[in-house]
Scaffold this active site. Structure first.
Site, PDB file in Angstrom:
ATOM      1  N   HIS B  63       0.757  -1.145   0.041  1.00 21.24           N
ATOM      2  CA  HIS B  63      -0.210  -0.279  -0.136  1.00 21.24           C
ATOM      3  C   HIS B  63       0.930   1.371   0.093  1.00 21.24           C
ATOM      4  O   HIS B  63       2.115   1.248   0.228  1.00 21.24           O
ATOM      5  CB  HIS B  63      -0.959  -0.097   1.338  1.00 21.24           C
ATOM      6  CG  HIS B  63      -0.231   0.018   2.687  1.00 21.24           C
ATOM      7  ND1 HIS B  63       0.827  -0.805   3.059  1.00 21.24           N
ATOM      8  CD2 HIS B  63      -0.457   0.937   3.366  1.00 21.24           C
ATOM      9  CE1 HIS B  63       1.034  -0.603   4.303  1.00 21.24           C
ATOM     10  NE2 HIS B  63       0.642   0.497   4.567  1.00 21.24           N
ATOM     11  N   HIS B  65       1.245   3.886   1.743  1.00 21.22           N
ATOM     12  CA  HIS B  65       1.719   4.753   2.982  1.00 21.22           C
ATOM     13  C   HIS B  65       3.170   4.920   3.035  1.00 21.22           C
ATOM     14  O   HIS B  65       3.914   4.173   2.501  1.00 21.22           O
ATOM     15  CB  HIS B  65       1.145   4.205   4.240  1.00 21.22           C
ATOM     16  CG  HIS B  65      -0.068   4.135   4.743  1.00 21.22           C
ATOM     17  ND1 HIS B  65      -0.854   3.731   5.789  1.00 21.22           N
ATOM     18  CD2 HIS B  65      -1.182   4.920   4.051  1.00 21.22           C
ATOM     19  CE1 HIS B  65      -2.102   4.076   5.491  1.00 21.22           C
ATOM     20  NE2 HIS B  65      -2.160   4.925   4.670  1.00 21.22           N
ATOM     21  N   ASP B  67       5.773   4.966   5.270  1.00 18.27           N
ATOM     22  CA  ASP B  67       6.697   4.029   5.613  1.00 18.27           C
ATOM     23  C   ASP B  67       7.049   2.539   4.696  1.00 18.27           C
ATOM     24  O   ASP B  67       7.747   1.917   4.975  1.00 18.27           O
ATOM     25  CB  ASP B  67       6.208   3.455   7.274  1.00 18.27           C
ATOM     26  CG  ASP B  67       5.184   3.135   7.144  1.00 18.27           C
ATOM     27  OD1 ASP B  67       4.094   3.402   6.768  1.00 18.27           O
ATOM     28  OD2 ASP B  67       4.877   2.302   8.157  1.00 18.27           O
ATOM     29  N   HIS B  68       6.140   2.641   3.725  1.00 19.64           N
ATOM     30  CA  HIS B  68       6.231   1.392   2.820  1.00 19.64           C
ATOM     31  C   HIS B  68       6.916   1.726   1.506  1.00 19.64           C
ATOM     32  O   HIS B  68       7.040   0.847   0.649  1.00 19.64           O
ATOM     33  CB  HIS B  68       4.823   0.609   2.773  1.00 19.64           C
ATOM     34  CG  HIS B  68       4.505  -0.080   4.184  1.00 19.64           C
ATOM     35  ND1 HIS B  68       4.606  -1.294   4.305  1.00 19.64           N
ATOM     36  CD2 HIS B  68       3.815   0.569   5.272  1.00 19.64           C
ATOM     37  CE1 HIS B  68       4.076  -1.567   5.560  1.00 19.64           C
ATOM     38  NE2 HIS B  68       3.951  -0.500   6.026  1.00 19.64           N
ATOM     39  N   HIS B 137      -7.286  -1.978   5.663  1.00 19.99           N
ATOM     40  CA  HIS B 137      -6.521  -0.979   6.178  1.00 19.99           C
ATOM     41  C   HIS B 137      -7.226   0.316   5.514  1.00 19.99           C
ATOM     42  O   HIS B 137      -8.346   0.355   4.817  1.00 19.99           O
ATOM     43  CB  HIS B 137      -5.121  -1.294   5.384  1.00 19.99           C
ATOM     44  CG  HIS B 137      -4.026  -0.314   6.342  1.00 19.99           C
ATOM     45  ND1 HIS B 137      -4.068  -0.524   7.650  1.00 19.99           N
ATOM     46  CD2 HIS B 137      -2.901   0.528   5.868  1.00 19.99           C
ATOM     47  CE1 HIS B 137      -2.950   0.254   8.156  1.00 19.99           C
ATOM     48  NE2 HIS B 137      -2.628   0.798   6.930  1.00 19.99           N
ATOM     49  N   ASP B 205       0.336  -4.421   6.627  1.00 21.97           N
ATOM     50  CA  ASP B 205      -0.739  -3.390   7.417  1.00 21.97           C
ATOM     51  C   ASP B 205      -2.212  -3.814   7.005  1.00 21.97           C
ATOM     52  O   ASP B 205      -2.645  -3.827   5.781  1.00 21.97           O
ATOM     53  CB  ASP B 205      -0.517  -1.748   7.016  1.00 21.97           C
ATOM     54  CG  ASP B 205       0.843  -1.437   7.650  1.00 21.97           C
ATOM     55  OD1 ASP B 205       1.693  -2.286   7.617  1.00 21.97           O
ATOM     56  OD2 ASP B 205       1.006  -0.105   7.543  1.00 21.97           O
ATOM     57  N   HIS B 263       7.618  -5.428  11.195  1.00 20.88           N
ATOM     58  CA  HIS B 263       6.670  -4.248  11.312  1.00 20.88           C
ATOM     59  C   HIS B 263       6.429  -4.170  12.881  1.00 20.88           C
ATOM     60  O   HIS B 263       5.223  -3.700  13.191  1.00 20.88           O
ATOM     61  CB  HIS B 263       5.247  -4.408  10.782  1.00 20.88           C
ATOM     62  CG  HIS B 263       4.839  -3.106  10.254  1.00 20.88           C
ATOM     63  ND1 HIS B 263       3.683  -2.445  10.911  1.00 20.88           N
ATOM     64  CD2 HIS B 263       4.889  -2.463   9.006  1.00 20.88           C
ATOM     65  CE1 HIS B 263       3.409  -1.395  10.405  1.00 20.88           C
ATOM     66  NE2 HIS B 263       4.065  -1.385   9.055  1.00 20.88           N
TER      67      HIS B 263
END
Lengths: 297, 297
Positions: B63, B65, B67-68, B137, B205, B263
């Site tokens: 996804h 976001h 931090d990914h 999510h 996530d 994670h």
């Protein structure tokens, strides 16, 4: 005298190495925490250095190449997770507003920002100012100076000697005004001394140019990129970077007091002394910095 | 049997710590190097692990976001500096094409990309396939499996026993076809064995959901986010993440063989055993990974 503290959070260049992350430096002076450039991974460097990104007051961007700015979105996100009450001031060359808009589209920026495309003197107050000047790189690029102004200070021993009471008169003297006490004139010059100005200059990606010498004039500390050694001088010219020798020439001709070499290429990961020695031949007071080094003036 | 190698390049979550960077994993199998997520600083993790980003063949994005994915622009830049001859294949949820276009606007992507928004099975060939399924999510999110298919293999001792010559007939047997040799029928089942399928599933996530159990079914390795401990179960629900216990429930109900917890939140920097023990209570064969750990199956 309140010290200016400079923390080197990244001293590498385009490709990060085990020892050196991309460019980032934090200048701390009283309540000011000014970040200069923000390469990818800078927020983690803050974490490792046990510094708080939430304390940042201003960010100076030299130019919008990835290795100087790709840490911004993550840094903004992490700051947004704190209870950041300030307005973060971002300064950069022409194009900075558009880049920030693009970043915002990619990853919504959840903290209040104030974005300025700057030229010359800016952010001046009674204590300090910032200054920028264009460099010669393959995109709009700025060099910056942080200048603490010369300041009149009261000399305690003299205050005692003249038996000056703790009154508004002291403030007048500190502002350089002569006063009258019990019918007697006391000159400001009799009880004060001048705390000299201090100046730190940051010259990142650029080809050798006159503006570099101009902005660095009389710096106490000149932080300068030094991507190549003399052997790669033609590459330095092609990619619009400085050699160690050229960085030292800027330090010398600008009459700077100390030269700090950074933005070190991965090719010198194990032989940084090559860079340092070339600089020292031209400018003796040179130093090469590593990630997490701290310099105070 | 050719091993599948999984290198954990980042095992932290939203905020990186000294020990854990943001999410990134590299799956290596024969010529395939598949990167799963690419948090900020991933290119430096490659460097520290002495792995070459230029070998990456595919990137799976769970996804979008920060931090990914915030390591993507820097990774693309560094790959572009190598002589990358391949077309890099990027897979992700709905919206991935738009995000890549935005990235390209910010920082021109100088390598050939092929971008796919996927659902179900994809990238199938005679040896393996990839599979995705939607998670729960607060943005479009996918879980992925990498599956090496069951394969018929010739059993050397049986080849000897039946005195089979090195001829195209061997290929027929390896494909499950019975053959005739000197008027005698030899069944494929007499001289072959099945190399079992292998499956690795990646669930990042998400809130606990049935699709997670579905895609993880019979995995040899289930790599699963584990952001919270049981004590923070309400936060896990609010922020749409899993607790360690929930990750273990997915492993148990999907009949996975081994659970890998990743994670990990900064709050467990010094107490990761809390996470591990909670998982182990539900699913014994659990392991928590650190940055640069390698697991082979």
């Amino acid at each position: 005298m309140e010290k200016i503290k400079l923390t080197f959070l990244g001293t590498g260049n385009a490709i990060p190495t085990k020892k050196r992350n991309h460019t980032a430096m934090l200048l701390t002076y009283k309540d000011e925490n000014i970040l200069i450039d923000c390469g990818e991974g800078t927020q983690r460097q803050f974490r490792i250095a046990e510094l708080s990104p939430a304390k940042i007051t201003r960010i100076l961007i030299t130019h919008w190449h990835g290795d100087h700015v790709l840490g911004l979105p993550g840094l903004f996100q992490t700051i947004a997770m704190t209870e950041y009450q300030k307005t973060l001031k971002i300064y950069g060359p022409v194009g900075t507003k558009r880049f920030i808009e693009e970043l915002d589209k990619m990853n919504k920026i959840e903290i209040p920002l104030e974005v300025h495309e700057v030229q010359g003197k800016f952010a001046e107050n009674s204590e300090f100012y910032l200054e920028s000047i264009p460099m010669t790189h393959n995109c709009p690029t700025l060099a910056y100076s942080f200048v603490i102004k010369e300041k009149l200070r009261l000399e305690k021993s003299k205050i005692k000697k003249f038996k000056l009471p703790n009154s508004p008169l002291l403030k007048d003297l500190a502002q350089g005004k002569d006063i009258k006490l019990n019918g007697k004139t006391i000159k400001a010059s009799q009880v004060t001394y001048k705390e000299p100005a201090r100046k730190i200059t940051f010259i990142l990606d650029t080809r050798l140019n006159d503006n570099a010498i101009k902005i660095a004039a009389n710096s106490n500390l000149l932080v300068c990129e030094s991507s190549f050694s003399k052997k790669e001088e033609s590459q330095a010219r092609e990619y619009m970077h400085l050699t160690a020798e050229q960085a030292a020439q800027i330090a010398k001709h600008s009459k700077s007091k100390k030269l700090i070499l950074t933005h070190i290429s991965q090719r010198y990961e194990h032989i940084p002394k090559i860079i340092l020695n070339e600089a020292k031949k031209v400018f003796k007071n040179s130093q090469i910095v590593n990630d997490f080094d701290i310099i105070e003036i």
